[in-house]
Design an enzyme around this catalytic site. Structure first.
Site, PDB file in Angstrom:
ATOM      1  N   CYS A   2      69.576 110.968  -3.335  1.00 24.33           N
ATOM      2  CA  CYS A   2      68.929 111.167  -4.233  1.00 24.33           C
ATOM      3  C   CYS A   2      68.525 110.150  -4.734  1.00 24.33           C
ATOM      4  O   CYS A   2      67.532 109.361  -4.515  1.00 24.33           O
ATOM      5  CB  CYS A   2      69.903 110.661  -5.541  1.00 24.33           C
ATOM      6  SG  CYS A   2      71.127 113.028  -5.727  1.00 24.33           S
ATOM      7  N   ARG A  28      63.534 109.685   1.134  1.00 20.43           N
ATOM      8  CA  ARG A  28      64.428 110.035   0.922  1.00 20.43           C
ATOM      9  C   ARG A  28      65.642 110.962   1.053  1.00 20.43           C
ATOM     10  O   ARG A  28      66.181 111.225   1.785  1.00 20.43           O
ATOM     11  CB  ARG A  28      65.418 109.238  -0.178  1.00 20.43           C
ATOM     12  CG  ARG A  28      65.310 108.046  -0.728  1.00 20.43           C
ATOM     13  CD  ARG A  28      65.031 107.270  -2.271  1.00 20.43           C
ATOM     14  NE  ARG A  28      66.586 107.554  -1.881  1.00 20.43           N
ATOM     15  CZ  ARG A  28      67.165 106.331  -2.123  1.00 20.43           C
ATOM     16  NH1 ARG A  28      66.934 105.123  -1.537  1.00 20.43           N
ATOM     17  NH2 ARG A  28      68.564 106.071  -2.906  1.00 20.43           N
ATOM     18  N   TRP A  76      69.408 115.077  -4.109  1.00 24.72           N
ATOM     19  CA  TRP A  76      70.214 115.625  -2.844  1.00 24.72           C
ATOM     20  C   TRP A  76      71.588 116.003  -3.021  1.00 24.72           C
ATOM     21  O   TRP A  76      72.867 115.632  -3.579  1.00 24.72           O
ATOM     22  CB  TRP A  76      70.515 114.295  -2.007  1.00 24.72           C
ATOM     23  CG  TRP A  76      70.856 114.709  -0.151  1.00 24.72           C
ATOM     24  CD1 TRP A  76      69.932 115.244   0.750  1.00 24.72           C
ATOM     25  CD2 TRP A  76      72.033 114.706   0.850  1.00 24.72           C
ATOM     26  NE1 TRP A  76      70.628 115.162   2.015  1.00 24.72           N
ATOM     27  CE2 TRP A  76      71.841 114.776   1.562  1.00 24.72           C
ATOM     28  CE3 TRP A  76      73.109 114.166   0.224  1.00 24.72           C
ATOM     29  CZ2 TRP A  76      72.512 115.299   2.905  1.00 24.72           C
ATOM     30  CZ3 TRP A  76      74.765 113.967   0.520  1.00 24.72           C
ATOM     31  CH2 TRP A  76      74.000 114.660   2.088  1.00 24.72           C
ATOM     32  N   ASN A 102      72.519 108.798  -8.797  1.00 26.16           N
ATOM     33  CA  ASN A 102      72.296 108.794  -7.473  1.00 26.16           C
ATOM     34  C   ASN A 102      73.716 107.973  -7.262  1.00 26.16           C
ATOM     35  O   ASN A 102      75.066 108.085  -8.147  1.00 26.16           O
ATOM     36  CB  ASN A 102      72.157 107.793  -6.622  1.00 26.16           C
ATOM     37  CG  ASN A 102      71.794 107.914  -5.011  1.00 26.16           C
ATOM     38  OD1 ASN A 102      73.070 109.242  -4.911  1.00 26.16           O
ATOM     39  ND2 ASN A 102      71.104 107.140  -4.884  1.00 26.16           N
ATOM     40  N   GLY A 103      75.259 108.986  -6.474  1.00 22.72           N
ATOM     41  CA  GLY A 103      76.313 109.246  -6.594  1.00 22.72           C
ATOM     42  C   GLY A 103      77.309 109.472  -6.572  1.00 22.72           C
ATOM     43  O   GLY A 103      76.727 111.067  -6.373  1.00 22.72           O
ATOM     44  N   GLU A 475      70.066 108.941  21.307  1.00 20.38           N
ATOM     45  CA  GLU A 475      69.080 109.366  20.694  1.00 20.38           C
ATOM     46  C   GLU A 475      68.445 110.222  21.029  1.00 20.38           C
ATOM     47  O   GLU A 475      67.780 110.350  19.463  1.00 20.38           O
ATOM     48  CB  GLU A 475      68.652 107.123  20.525  1.00 20.38           C
ATOM     49  CG  GLU A 475      67.181 107.475  19.665  1.00 20.38           C
ATOM     50  CD  GLU A 475      67.593 107.599  17.797  1.00 20.38           C
ATOM     51  OE1 GLU A 475      69.055 107.651  17.828  1.00 20.38           O
ATOM     52  OE2 GLU A 475      66.710 107.618  17.059  1.00 20.38           O
ATOM     53  N   LYS A 479      66.900 112.976  17.698  1.00 24.13           N
ATOM     54  CA  LYS A 479      65.942 112.641  16.722  1.00 24.13           C
ATOM     55  C   LYS A 479      65.900 113.958  17.376  1.00 24.13           C
ATOM     56  O   LYS A 479      64.556 114.424  16.363  1.00 24.13           O
ATOM     57  CB  LYS A 479      65.046 111.740  18.058  1.00 24.13           C
ATOM     58  CG  LYS A 479      63.663 111.090  17.280  1.00 24.13           C
ATOM     59  CD  LYS A 479      64.669 110.070  15.563  1.00 24.13           C
ATOM     60  CE  LYS A 479      65.807 110.089  15.217  1.00 24.13           C
ATOM     61  NZ  LYS A 479      65.703 108.919  14.513  1.00 24.13           N
ATOM     62  N   GLU A 482      67.371 116.824  14.472  1.00 26.75           N
ATOM     63  CA  GLU A 482      67.366 115.957  13.524  1.00 26.75           C
ATOM     64  C   GLU A 482      65.660 117.009  12.784  1.00 26.75           C
ATOM     65  O   GLU A 482      65.711 117.568  11.951  1.00 26.75           O
ATOM     66  CB  GLU A 482      66.745 114.795  13.157  1.00 26.75           C
ATOM     67  CG  GLU A 482      68.139 113.653  13.137  1.00 26.75           C
ATOM     68  CD  GLU A 482      67.270 112.153  12.822  1.00 26.75           C
ATOM     69  OE1 GLU A 482      67.202 112.130  12.860  1.00 26.75           O
ATOM     70  OE2 GLU A 482      67.651 111.933  11.251  1.00 26.75           O
ATOM     71  N   HIS A 498      81.851 116.904  33.804  1.00 31.14           N
ATOM     72  CA  HIS A 498      83.173 116.692  33.460  1.00 31.14           C
ATOM     73  C   HIS A 498      83.013 118.502  32.759  1.00 31.14           C
ATOM     74  O   HIS A 498      84.466 118.378  31.515  1.00 31.14           O
ATOM     75  CB  HIS A 498      83.617 115.789  32.615  1.00 31.14           C
ATOM     76  CG  HIS A 498      83.955 114.561  34.075  1.00 31.14           C
ATOM     77  ND1 HIS A 498      84.966 115.243  34.507  1.00 31.14           N
ATOM     78  CD2 HIS A 498      83.513 113.996  34.317  1.00 31.14           C
ATOM     79  CE1 HIS A 498      84.773 114.108  35.865  1.00 31.14           C
ATOM     80  NE2 HIS A 498      84.292 112.910  35.574  1.00 31.14           N
ATOM     81  N   LYS A 597      67.486 109.732   3.982  1.00 32.62           N
ATOM     82  CA  LYS A 597      66.711 107.919   4.396  1.00 32.62           C
ATOM     83  C   LYS A 597      68.114 107.267   4.108  1.00 32.62           C
ATOM     84  O   LYS A 597      68.682 106.223   5.312  1.00 32.62           O
ATOM     85  CB  LYS A 597      65.551 107.793   4.268  1.00 32.62           C
ATOM     86  CG  LYS A 597      64.920 106.222   5.075  1.00 32.62           C
ATOM     87  CD  LYS A 597      64.096 107.226   6.120  1.00 32.62           C
ATOM     88  CE  LYS A 597      64.141 105.216   6.764  1.00 32.62           C
ATOM     89  NZ  LYS A 597      63.932 106.423   8.061  1.00 32.62           N
TER      90      LYS A 597
HETATM   91  C1  F6R Z   1      68.416 109.236  12.336  1.00 34.61           C
HETATM   92  C2  F6R Z   1      68.716 108.578  11.306  1.00 34.61           C
HETATM   93  C3  F6R Z   1      69.978 108.439  10.834  1.00 34.61           C
HETATM   94  C4  F6R Z   1      70.047 106.579  10.526  1.00 34.61           C
HETATM   95  C5  F6R Z   1      72.307 106.597   9.948  1.00 34.61           C
HETATM   96  C6  F6R Z   1      71.917 105.461   9.309  1.00 34.61           C
HETATM   97  O1  F6R Z   1      66.973 109.305  12.625  1.00 34.61           O
HETATM   98  O2  F6R Z   1      67.697 107.837  10.685  1.00 34.61           O
HETATM   99  O3  F6R Z   1      70.969 108.864  11.869  1.00 34.61           O
HETATM  100  O4  F6R Z   1      70.400 106.083  11.512  1.00 34.61           O
HETATM  101  O5  F6R Z   1      71.726 107.195   8.577  1.00 34.61           O
HETATM  102  O6  F6R Z   1      71.402 105.198   8.186  1.00 34.61           O
HETATM  103  P1  F6R Z   1      71.065 103.133   8.401  1.00 34.61           P
HETATM  104  O7  F6R Z   1      70.095 102.386   9.839  1.00 34.61           O
HETATM  105  O8  F6R Z   1      70.554 103.185   7.593  1.00 34.61           O
HETATM  106  O9  F6R Z   1      72.747 102.855   8.048  1.00 34.61           O
END
Ligand code: F6R
Length: 602
Positions: A2, A28, A76, A102-103, A475, A479, A482, A498, A597
């Site tokens: 949020c 976010r 969110w 938020n929370g 990674e 990406k 996502e 395996h 985010k």
């Molecule tokens: C993927 C992404 C998430 C963050 C994860 C941790 O693109 O951004 O997987 O890496 O939510 O976030 P931080 O680094 O802010 O702790």
């Protein structure tokens, strides 16, 4: 997660400030939005969907959304689906109190039962709605607004960043436990938000709130108090970000802009931290931190991949090191003593899982260190040591430039902790110096957009790597899934036989990361041959040192460099693969569905 923005100031500007702030917080991630604006009366509008839906509704409104006080929110969903009714702000039955949150209010069920037994009717399925009803009940009991809000907050269990407006009171009230809140101090106007970009175009003077602090903002100024009501002195900091840094600068998406910013973000990360003449790494922030007996990294998502890489790097330097998902570590921490170091990798500095894991480590006596991008974030205030990534604001939900800065950050850290100024450090320094230009060369010449064209109809994608290339394969897959919403899996190349090999067919493109020419690279080439023999289309991401290209349908080339840094360059190619695939599929690249985010709930 949020996004919150609140404003006290010029009545004619309130709505614009709120909508501009919410738009700047879109990164976010959210699924509905709303505002409350007013003075003697509060006008509330909220809508499921994107901000456009809210704006369209506001432009048809038959009341003027004007007033000296306002709150806005992008939601969110956690409790109840994204509907108009569940969107924030939430109000009491009379519409006198408006709350954005938020929370998660963990005891909301018990509070709701209690309020319903008192005759209160709820209009939403959210946990948040208990808050305005609790405040309204205290107001009915005759308490003044500030005391009523404080009283209501004492009933809440769980996590909250709350901003409250009360009709007839030209002030906003805010409180925080866990999710971030920051004040913006303007000239006769004040802001409160989840993150600085919400108000950066209006002021760069900010005050970061800590847990259990309570704020009153009115036309006369701002005060912060603790739970005991005593005044807390806070520093006003000036953030160095410029408002333009949070714009798209002509790029179609923040993600593409941020991918292209990497030469600069890496230079900033390295600035003043490498002594080129002496061939040494100099990280002033780590003065006083000796070599630990062992290191445990805790992190989530992309940051976890950087943690896997970092742990391997430290082990290569002779320091026992492991990487853990923060959410798993938080429930079953590994044994630590005061000789050990727990390192949290978190670009936002606010990830609830990572904060909790760090607190577990600290509670058991370990020293703690944070690598983060956000100055003043919660992790920076809780850890013993902090290294800033200096990547600048990253607004695309998918982490890109913060990941490459994390990889550089852990290299600096490993050199400081393990290398002791030997020859390997000299090699690293010289490779780091060339890195930003090498990234630029990839950005200028990448064939990623052409390579993925033939895979437009594929539905499953695999990413392989071994050694330092393994976290980068993971990674690459993360990406990709996502932002394309296509099925993608990353594997340790050695694990293929395996189990996962059963899934490999002529319809499953395989991206293999092969850098250097060591044992790991040579074995990965063996795995590439295995998938090739099963007719899978193969794209090799390689520096060409080993002869992986020979077995590939396509090659994404990266410049040759130190073996520790080549995976970082391969990652840039995989960022472009994910971006161009998602762009071709017309996905919501900067705000992928269901993602946020900054993940401030556990
Ligand atoms: C993927 C992404 C998430 C963050 C994860 C941790 O693109 O951004 O997987 O890496 O939510 O976030 P931080 O680094 O802010 O702790």
């Amino acid at each position: 997660m949020c996004g919150i923005v609140g404003y006290v100031g010029d009545a004619s500007r309130t709505l614009d400030v709120l909508l501009g702030g919410l738009s700047n917080l879109e990164y976010r991630g959210y699924d509905s939005a709303g505002v409350a604006v007013g003075g003697d009366e509060l006008h509330v509008e909220k809508r499921a969907g994107e901000l456009d839906a809210l704006e369209a509704r506001l432009s048809d409104a038959d009341v003027a959304f004007e007033g000296p006080v306002g709150v806005g929110h992008t939601r969110w969903s956690t409790h109840g689906p994204p509907t108009d009714a569940n969107a924030h702000p939430h109000t009491d039955e009379t519409g006198r109190v408006a709350v954005v949150h938020n929370g998660i209010v963990e005891n909301y069920r018990a509070l709701r039962d209690e309020l319903e037994a008192d005759g209160v009717t709820f209009g939403s399925e959210t946990d948040t709605e208990v808050v305005p009803h609790l405040i309204a009940r205290e107001l009915r009991r005759g308490l003044d607004p500030e005391t009523a809000i404080r009283e209501a907050i004492t009933r809440l269990e769980g996590s909250y960043a709350l901003v409250v407006a009360v009709a007839g009171v030209d002030a906003l009230f805010a409180a925080r436990r866990d999710p971030p809140l920051v004040l913006g101090i303007g000239d006769g106007e004040y802001f409160v938000a989840s993150d600085v970009p919400a108000f950066l175009e209006h002021t760069r003077d900010v005050v970061y709130l800590d847990d259990d602090e309570f704020v009153r903002l009115d036309h006369g100024g701002w005060t912060v108090t603790g739970t005991d009501g005593r005044r807390v002195e806070k520093d006003v900091r000036t953030v160095s970000w410029e408002a333009e840094q949070t714009g798209k600068s002509g790029y179609e998406h923040y993600m593409l802009k941020e991918i292209h910013e990497q030469p600069r973000s890496l230079r900033q990360c390295l600035s003043g931290r490498v002594d080129e003449l002496g061939g040494r790494v100099v990280v002033d922030e780590l003065d006083g931190l000796g070599t630990p007996a062992s290191v445990q990294f805790v992190a989530c998502g992309t940051s976890y991949h950087a943690a896997l890489y970092g742990a391997r790097l430290l082990r290569a330097g002779g320091i026992p090191a492991t990487a853990h998902y923060a959410h798993e570590y938080a429930t079953a921490p590994a044994p630590v003593t005061g000789e050990d170091l727990v390192i949290g990798l978190t670009q936002s500095g606010e990830t609830a899982d990572t904060l909790r894991a760090l607190r577990k480590g600290a509670g058991r006596g370990a020293e703690t260190l944070a690598l983060t991008n956000v100055v003043g974030s919660t992790v920076t205030r809780e850890c013993d040591h902090v290294i800033y990534l200096r990547a600048g604001p990253e607004l695309g939900v998918a982490a890109t430039k913060t990941f490459t800065s994390q990889l550089v950050g852990v290299n600096l850290l490993a050199a400081h902790l393990a290398d002791g100024g030997g020859g390997r450090q000299r090699d690293l320094v010289s490779a780091l110096r060339g890195l930003p230009d090498q990234v630029q060369a990839i950005l200028d010449g990448s064939a990623a957009s052409a390579v993925i064209e033939e895979f437009a109809d594929s539905e499953t994608f695999f990413f392989l790597g071994r050694g330092f290339d393994y976290p980068v394969a993971l990674e690459g897959a993360l990406k990709f899934k996502e932002i394309t919403y296509e099925h993608a899996e990353g594997f340790a190349a050695g694990e293929l036989k395996h189990g996962p090999l059963a899934l490999v067919t002529a319809d499953t493109p395989v991206f293999a990361v092969v850098t250097g020419d060591d044992e790991a690279a040579r074995k990965t080439i063996g795995n590439v041959k295995e998938v090739e023999a099963r007719d899978a289309p193969v794209v090799v991401v390689t520096d060409g040192v080993a002869e992986a290209s020979r077995y590939a349908d396509h090659v994404l080339k990266v410049p040759a460099t130190d073996g520790r840094l080549a995976p970082l360059l391969a990652n840039v190619q995989l960022q472009l693969v994910a971006y161009h695939m998602a762009a071709g599929l017309d996905r919501s690249i900067d705000k992928p569905r269901h993602l946020a985010k900054s993940v401030t709930v556990e």
